[in-house]
Design a protein around this motif. Structure first.
Motif, PDB file in Angstrom:
ATOM      1  N   CYS A  49       0.830  -1.203   0.000  1.00 25.80           N
ATOM      2  CA  CYS A  49       0.000   0.000   0.000  1.00 25.80           C
ATOM      3  C   CYS A  49       0.860   1.247   0.000  1.00 25.80           C
ATOM      4  O   CYS A  49       1.832   1.347   0.750  1.00 25.80           O
ATOM      5  CB  CYS A  49      -0.931   0.011   1.210  1.00 25.80           C
ATOM      6  N   ALA A  50       0.484   2.187  -0.869  1.00 22.97           N
ATOM      7  CA  ALA A  50       1.236   3.438  -0.983  1.00 22.97           C
ATOM      8  C   ALA A  50       0.672   4.509  -0.053  1.00 22.97           C
ATOM      9  O   ALA A  50       1.231   5.604   0.043  1.00 22.97           O
ATOM     10  CB  ALA A  50       1.171   3.928  -2.428  1.00 22.97           C
ATOM     11  N   ARG A  51      -0.456   4.231   0.633  1.00 30.25           N
ATOM     12  CA  ARG A  51      -1.126   5.259   1.419  1.00 30.25           C
ATOM     13  C   ARG A  51      -0.622   5.287   2.861  1.00 30.25           C
ATOM     14  O   ARG A  51       0.069   4.372   3.299  1.00 30.25           O
ATOM     15  CB  ARG A  51      -2.644   5.006   1.432  1.00 30.25           C
ATOM     16  N   GLN A  52      -1.019   6.343   3.556  1.00 29.66           N
ATOM     17  CA  GLN A  52      -0.609   6.491   4.954  1.00 29.66           C
ATOM     18  C   GLN A  52      -1.838   6.678   5.836  1.00 29.66           C
ATOM     19  O   GLN A  52      -1.820   7.499   6.765  1.00 29.66           O
ATOM     20  CB  GLN A  52       0.320   7.716   5.099  1.00 29.66           C
ATOM     21  N   CYS A  53      -2.909   5.945   5.559  1.00 35.78           N
ATOM     22  CA  CYS A  53      -4.134   6.092   6.355  1.00 35.78           C
ATOM     23  C   CYS A  53      -3.788   5.831   7.829  1.00 35.78           C
ATOM     24  O   CYS A  53      -3.139   4.832   8.142  1.00 35.78           O
ATOM     25  CB  CYS A  53      -5.208   5.133   5.874  1.00 35.78           C
ATOM     26  N   LEU A  58      -2.199  -1.666   7.073  1.00 35.15           N
ATOM     27  CA  LEU A  58      -1.473  -1.861   5.806  1.00 35.15           C
ATOM     28  C   LEU A  58      -0.710  -0.604   5.380  1.00 35.15           C
ATOM     29  O   LEU A  58       0.026  -0.629   4.403  1.00 35.15           O
ATOM     30  CB  LEU A  58      -2.435  -2.244   4.668  1.00 35.15           C
ATOM     31  N   ARG A  59      -0.876   0.500   6.101  1.00 38.57           N
ATOM     32  CA  ARG A  59      -0.274   1.780   5.680  1.00 38.57           C
ATOM     33  C   ARG A  59       1.211   1.606   5.354  1.00 38.57           C
ATOM     34  O   ARG A  59       1.915   0.817   5.999  1.00 38.57           O
ATOM     35  CB  ARG A  59      -0.493   2.842   6.746  1.00 38.57           C
ATOM     36  N   ALA A  60       1.678   2.372   4.381  1.00 43.67           N
ATOM     37  CA  ALA A  60       3.076   2.252   3.944  1.00 43.67           C
ATOM     38  C   ALA A  60       4.048   2.418   5.111  1.00 43.67           C
ATOM     39  O   ALA A  60       5.099   1.778   5.154  1.00 43.67           O
ATOM     40  CB  ALA A  60       3.358   3.285   2.857  1.00 43.67           C
ATOM     41  N   ASP A  97      -1.922  -0.593  -4.120  1.00 42.69           N
ATOM     42  CA  ASP A  97      -0.625  -1.103  -4.552  1.00 42.69           C
ATOM     43  C   ASP A  97      -0.183  -0.350  -5.805  1.00 42.69           C
ATOM     44  O   ASP A  97      -0.553  -0.710  -6.929  1.00 42.69           O
ATOM     45  CB  ASP A  97      -0.787  -2.615  -4.818  1.00 42.69           C
ATOM     46  N   ALA A  98       0.621   0.703  -5.581  1.00 37.15           N
ATOM     47  CA  ALA A  98       1.018   1.576  -6.697  1.00 37.15           C
ATOM     48  C   ALA A  98       1.842   0.815  -7.740  1.00 37.15           C
ATOM     49  O   ALA A  98       1.895   1.207  -8.907  1.00 37.15           O
ATOM     50  CB  ALA A  98       1.814   2.764  -6.167  1.00 37.15           C
ATOM     51  N   GLY A 125      -9.112   0.360  -3.641  1.00 37.66           N
ATOM     52  CA  GLY A 125      -8.792   1.735  -3.272  1.00 37.66           C
ATOM     53  C   GLY A 125      -9.016   2.694  -4.433  1.00 37.66           C
ATOM     54  O   GLY A 125      -9.813   2.421  -5.328  1.00 37.66           O
ATOM     55  N   GLU A 126      -8.297   3.822  -4.392  1.00 38.96           N
ATOM     56  CA  GLU A 126      -8.544   4.915  -5.351  1.00 38.96           C
ATOM     57  C   GLU A 126      -7.684   4.752  -6.597  1.00 38.96           C
ATOM     58  O   GLU A 126      -6.456   4.783  -6.521  1.00 38.96           O
ATOM     59  CB  GLU A 126      -8.228   6.255  -4.671  1.00 38.96           C
TER      60      GLU A 126
END
Ligand code: SAH
Length: 356
Positions: A49-53, A58-60, A97-98, A125-126
């Motif tokens: 995951c590329a996000r930082q939620c 799962l956050r990066a 997943d970028a 995701g987005e």
């Protein structure tokens, strides 16, 4: 139901009054989507995951978590298992997943559609509308993207934007509708900072978005996240992340969106393991999403800790069927498509909730 009424129910604590709410939601559920409980096999295809939620394990930033991505053959094997188990839908879920090639996933979707009768739902995701269109053309039928909270300020705090990416969730939900996906969304219940008024607004938003699926679960603190390391949300207006509050939201979501598919979520079953699915099914839910992720990956898809179906390797599929039948319901056959969409196509007929 008016905003004030929703707010009133969210604050209600009297068991006798709440029993009326459950009964009403259950009656609307029976009348509008019937007694079948649809099973969707969930495959968690990647935890990258590329996000930082700030709420999600799962956050990066969670560097301690070993990362995996399933291969196309592994995903196909899960699809065949879903067919063997009699499920009508496969849900592919992932971190954002970028590094994933959208064309690769389009090929996987095509292979599933060619080899099985399964409906395919995505929860990735987005992604930009052209990618969502590519997956729709490849044969994906449904997309799940929770708006998490209707409060846009709180959303941006807990879900910071990805550098260089300008996508807005509410706009993506509209794009998904335009692409003719069945659209699912929903909220996290009891997110620190979430107030009763916000949650009432979220329920109103579910109705406005005319969702085909509404997925709501309690927030569960993850110690490897910024929110999980803070003390629990406090103050008189903070919504508690409890099973009772989740049931209220499921019931109110059923009244707001009578023809929508609503799962009794894994997060509810996690905080209320003994009776979580049953409680959800009794207050408006009509879907369960059993986990089909291979064992070696399942414990690594740790959105929150203690997820049901991760700690032990028991085969839960039979158990879930038994539990559905024990509450007087029937396992649905076929894909369990959106009743809301079928009705919208045939032109709308009234089946609204009315007063409790
Ligand atoms: N990357 C995809 C899928 C995320 S996991 C996406 O962002 O849509 C699916 C859902 O898990 C999320 O929408 C969120 O509502 C839920 N979730 C994440 N962290 C959670 C937590 N700590 N407790 C409970 N649910 C959580």
């Amino acid at each position: 139901m008016k905003f004030d009424e929703v707010l009133h129910w969210l604050r209600e604590t009297q068991p006798a009054a709440l029993a009326r709410l459950w009964q009403h939601a259950d009656a609307v559920r029976r009348r509008c989507v019937g007694n079948d409980v649809h099973l969707r096999g969930l495959v968690e295809i990647s935890n990258r995951c590329a996000r930082q939620c700030t709420y999600c394990g799962l956050r990066a930033g969670n560097e301690a978590l070993p990362r995996y991505s399933m291969t196309d053959d592994e995903i196909l094997q899960c699809a065949h298992r879903a067919v063997e188990l009699g499920y009508g839908t496969l849900v592919l879920q992932s971190g954002e997943d970028a590094g994933m090639d959208p064309q690769w996933l389009a090929d996987v979707i095509r292979r599933i559609r060619a080899a099985t009768p399964l409906a395919v739902a995505l929860s990735m995701g987005e992604w930009p509308p052209d990618v969502l269109a590519l997956w729709r053309e490849a044969g994906a039928d449904r997309y799940l993207l929770r708006f998490e909270t209707a409060d846009q300020e709180l959303f941006l705090q807990v879900h910071p934007p990805r550098a260089g990416q300008e996508l807005k969730r509410l706009e993506l939900l509209r794009a998904l509708r335009d692409l003719d996906y069945e659209v699912g969304s929903g909220v996290l219940i009891g997110l620190p900072g979430q107030t009763y008024a916000e949650l009432a607004l979220s329920i109103k938003l579910m109705a406005e978005l005319e969702l085909d699926m509404v997925g709501c679960g309690p927030y569960i603190a993850h110690p490897a996240t910024p929110l999980g390391r803070e003390p629990a949300g406090a103050g008189p207006e903070q919504v508690p992340a409890t099973a009772l509050m989740t049931c209220k939201v499921l019931a109110l979501a059923r009244l707001a969106c009578p023809h929508t598919n609503i799962p009794a979520t894994t997060a509810l079953a996690t905080i209320d393991g003994e009776t979580g699915y049953e409680a959800g099914l009794r207050c408006g839910a009509n879907v369960i999403m059993p986990n089909l992720t291979p064992w070696q990956y399942r414990r690594l898809y740790e959105v929150y800790p203690g997820k049901v179906g991760v700690m032990d390797e028991a085969d839960r599929h039979l158990e879930i069927r038994r539990r559905i039948e024990a509450v007087g319901r029937k396992v649905g056959s076929g894909a369990g498509d959106s009743p809301r969409r079928t009705i919208a196509r045939m032109s709308r007929t009234a089946c609204a909730g009315g007063g409790v």
